[in-house]
Scaffold this active site. Structure first.
Site, PDB file in Angstrom:
ATOM      1  N   ASP A 119      -8.130   1.893   6.893  1.00 62.83           N
ATOM      2  CA  ASP A 119      -6.605   2.300   6.908  1.00 62.83           C
ATOM      3  C   ASP A 119      -6.696   3.502   8.151  1.00 62.83           C
ATOM      4  O   ASP A 119      -7.062   4.675   7.928  1.00 62.83           O
ATOM      5  CB  ASP A 119      -6.327   2.627   5.603  1.00 62.83           C
ATOM      6  CG  ASP A 119      -4.759   2.887   5.630  1.00 62.83           C
ATOM      7  OD1 ASP A 119      -4.312   2.909   6.506  1.00 62.83           O
ATOM      8  OD2 ASP A 119      -4.540   3.242   4.607  1.00 62.83           O
ATOM      9  N   GLU A 157       0.856  -1.132   0.129  1.00 60.72           N
ATOM     10  CA  GLU A 157       0.066  -0.046   0.055  1.00 60.72           C
ATOM     11  C   GLU A 157       0.942   1.426  -0.130  1.00 60.72           C
ATOM     12  O   GLU A 157       0.422   2.364  -0.852  1.00 60.72           O
ATOM     13  CB  GLU A 157      -1.004   0.028   1.337  1.00 60.72           C
ATOM     14  CG  GLU A 157      -2.046   0.998   1.023  1.00 60.72           C
ATOM     15  CD  GLU A 157      -1.800   2.568   1.803  1.00 60.72           C
ATOM     16  OE1 GLU A 157      -2.323   3.375   1.758  1.00 60.72           O
ATOM     17  OE2 GLU A 157      -0.602   2.540   2.498  1.00 60.72           O
TER      18      GLU A 157
HETATM   19 ZN   LIG Z   1      -1.992   3.441   5.526  1.00 65.01          ZN
END
Ligand SMILES: [Zn+2]
Ligand SMILES: *[C@@H]1O[C@H](CO)[C@@H](O)[C@H](O)[C@H]1NC(C)=O
Ligand SMILES: *[C@@H]1O[C@H](CO)[C@@H](O)[C@H](O)[C@H]1NC(C)=O
Ligand SMILES: *[C@@H]1O[C@H](CO)[C@@H](O)[C@H](O)[C@H]1NC(C)=O
Ligand SMILES: *[C@@H]1O[C@H](CO)[C@@H](O)[C@H](O)[C@H]1NC(C)=O
Ligand SMILES: *[C@@H]1O[C@H](CO)[C@@H](O)[C@H](O)[C@H]1NC(C)=O
Ligand SMILES: *[C@@H]1O[C@H](CO)[C@@H](O)[C@H](O)[C@H]1NC(C)=O
Ligand SMILES: *[C@@H]1O[C@H](CO)[C@@H](O)[C@H](O)[C@H]1NC(C)=O
Length: 514
Positions: A359, A330
């Protein structure tokens, strides 16, 4: 296992279990461990999942215990990185993947597990320097995934101003060849500018900002034509731009001692055996951190919330399939989630009713943030998901803010694949406002997460109130859709026109790409 010094007993036991199993027989999705008490069987005799019941299983101390284990795992990287980190390619990241996989395997046959390998890019800059005239530009930033200067040695030449924003080959005068290109930010990605400069024969490139602000971005996927590239603030660049426009000469030296490696890493996917496989609710967090730190909030908080919910869900039956994902890469630009979404065959794409991104759920100076994912700008259903979060905060008498849905996390590939998406977060480097202090407590003028992408993103960097509460909201989102999609828009087309309408933002993950 030289890297294991200082490892906690709990985490050690978990990892050694993995290693011991891994040596004799590699873990695989189809492999099943003995099931204790029948608790993990996908039997339909279990109570049908219910939001309150699933939320009721979420406990802060269970989350905190996982965070402590994750920090110990990040320490496996200390030998190589001099600090705990879970960046892709590190021992801390492979330990994280083993930890997640092992925890899921221990749940028996409730889930089908799979690993999705993919190639990822990892860049390192060991040293860098930019000298213009007789001045060292200390604030010049190497772009992410920049290649080195030739032979990892300094290169010299004239600084040559590129026309317009350097997005077209014709913007590059012939003098760029053998010299250093100075290019204005804007219109096209940094990677395109670097590539154009390289094709025009430049030794290096400097992209300067249109504002008096530094620019920290990434070139994105490597190209053989990329050259060593720096970002420079508009203020720092201004005197040189002026000189060049006046026809004066500016000598330049660029030095980039850097390396870009391609490594293989993998996503982990767990899907309930039970539930309608043609109608899945999907959710994800990312398993990796940046190299600067252990990433306990980013995204230990999201990925561990998912692991805890995946564990608790095994006591329930589901009507619809639930698919959990732990994305890799990511921080290098949403590599894992993009790879997954882009490689879904149309038939598989259509089985995913929605994707929920989790997240950073526990920022120490948090706000309760909901992505403002509306149906007019995103695949239909995104707004219904947004409203599920809003309704939950409202029902709990909590304040929330709507934040931009601008491509900074793993929902991006799903939106572009026509899949409705959304999520919640608690904030990163942006400073809390006075108004937000009134709404959420904490302190105005300080970032939501003062340790964002730093070595202090450790267990002390979690607000447990926010983490526990948001994990209950994640549980609510899972339970709601695992039970029923009633009232939620049907998918119509994998190539939903909305997906095409969605403008790609200036971000790809944490970094600016243009
Ligand atoms: Zn992150
Ligand atoms: C740019 O900003 C810096 C720091 O705020 C300031 O010192 C400098 O004078 C500014 N330069 C220009 C050209 O505005
Ligand atoms: C499932 O429920 C049983 C009975 O309440 C409990 O003992 C067990 O710990 C639960 N399983 C999980 C994974 O929490
Ligand atoms: C949310 O997005 C819509 C457009 O998609 C916009 O009209 C609205 O102002 C946004 N709300 C906030 C609070 O940013
Ligand atoms: C919500 O925000 C308002 C200020 O806008 C504040 O007065 C109120 O106490 C906040 N509610 C909570 C639960 O923090
Ligand atoms: C977490 O946030 C709550 C609410 O702002 C606050 O009362 C609490 O002290 C915070 N906890 C920590 C450990 O910072
Ligand atoms: C969605 O699809 C289901 C099953 O095909 C159908 O029963 C339902 O009416 C559809 N809902 C809408 C709003 O079109
Ligand atoms: C969306 O864009 C893709 C590629 O850019 C194109 O192939 C497809 O036909 C478009 N779909 C729609 C519905 O416009």
């Amino acid at each position: 296992m030289a890297g294991l010094k200082g490892f906690s007993l709990h985490a050690l036991a978990a990892l050694c279990g993995v290693s011991a199993l891994g040596l004799q027989k590699p873990l695989s999705g189809s492999e099943q461990l003995p099931i204790a008490d029948g608790a993990s069987s996908p039997s339909s005799k279990k109570q049908l999942v219910d939001s309150d019941a699933l939320q009721g299983t979420i406990r802060g101390d269970a989350l905190l215990a996982r965070a402590e284990e994750l920090y110990e795992i990040a320490k496996l990287s200390e030998d190589e990185y001099n600090r705990p980190t879970r960046v892709i390619g590190s021992a801390g990241h492979s330990g994280t993947l083993k930890y997640i996989h092992y925890a899921l395997t221990a749940l028996g046959d409730y889930y089908t597990l799979s690993k999705q390998p993919f190639p990822a890019f990892s860049g390192t800059v060991r040293q860098h320097q930019l000298v213009l005239g007789d001045k060292v530009l200390f604030d010049a930033q190497p772009m992410g995934l920049t290649p080195p200067t030739r032979d990892n040695e300094p290169v010299n030449g004239d600084l040559v101003l590129v026309a317009n924003e350097g997005c077209e080959a014709s913007d590059y005068p012939s003098e760029v060849s053998g010299n250093i290109a100075l290019i204005l930010r804007g219109t096209c990605p940094f990677g395109t500018k670097s590539e154009r400069a390289g094709r025009a024969g430049a030794l290096a490139a400097v992209v300067y900002n249109y504002e008096n602000e530094s620019v920290s971005g990434t070139l994105g996927a490597p190209s053989p034509d990329h050259v060593a590239t720096f970002g420079l603030s508009g203020g720092d660049a201004a005197p040189y731009v002026k000189k060049l426009k006046n026809g004066e000469k500016v000598e330049a030296t660029a030095f980039m001692d850097a390396e870009v490696k391609t490594i293989r890493t993998n996503n982990i996917i767990a899907q309930t055996v039970q539930g309608d496989p043609d109608n899945c609710v999907m959710l994800g967090g990312h398993s990796d951190s940046v190299s600067e730190g252990p990433g306990v909030n980013d995204d230990g908080s999201g990925s561990l919330a998912l692991l805890e919910i995946a564990t608790q869900l095994t006591n329930f039956s589901v009507n619809n399939c639930v698919r959990f994902a732990w994305w890799s890469g990511e921080e290098e630009g949403l590599l894992g989630s993009n790879y997954y979404a882009e490689n879904l065959p149309e038939e598989e794409n259509m089985k995913i009713r929605l994707f929920m991104d989790y997240d950073m759920l526990a920022s120490p100076n948090f706000a309760y943030q909901v992505y403002n994912a509306t149906d007019d700008a995103n695949p239909v259903g995104s707004e219904e998901l947004r409203d599920l979060y809003i309704d939950w905060y409202t029902a709990h008498d909590l304040n929330y803010t709507l934040i931009e849905f601008d491509g900074r996390s793993d929902y991006d590939g799903f939106i572009r694949a026509g899949i409705p998406a959304g999520g919640i977060a608690t904030g990163a480097e942006v400073k809390k406002t006075e108004e937000e202090e009134d709404m959420f407590g904490g302190r105005a003028g300080i970032p939501f997460d003062p340790c964002y992408h730093q070595s202090c993103d450790d267990v002390g960097n979690l607000n447990m109130t926010a983490w526990e509460l948001n994990t209950k909201l994640v549980a609510h989102s899972v339970a709601t859709f695992a039970k029923s999609f009633e009232g939620f828009p049907n998918r119509t087309d994998a190539l939903d026109a909305k997906a095409n309408k969605t403008k790609k933002g200036p971000y790809q993950g944490p970094k600016l790409i243009m």
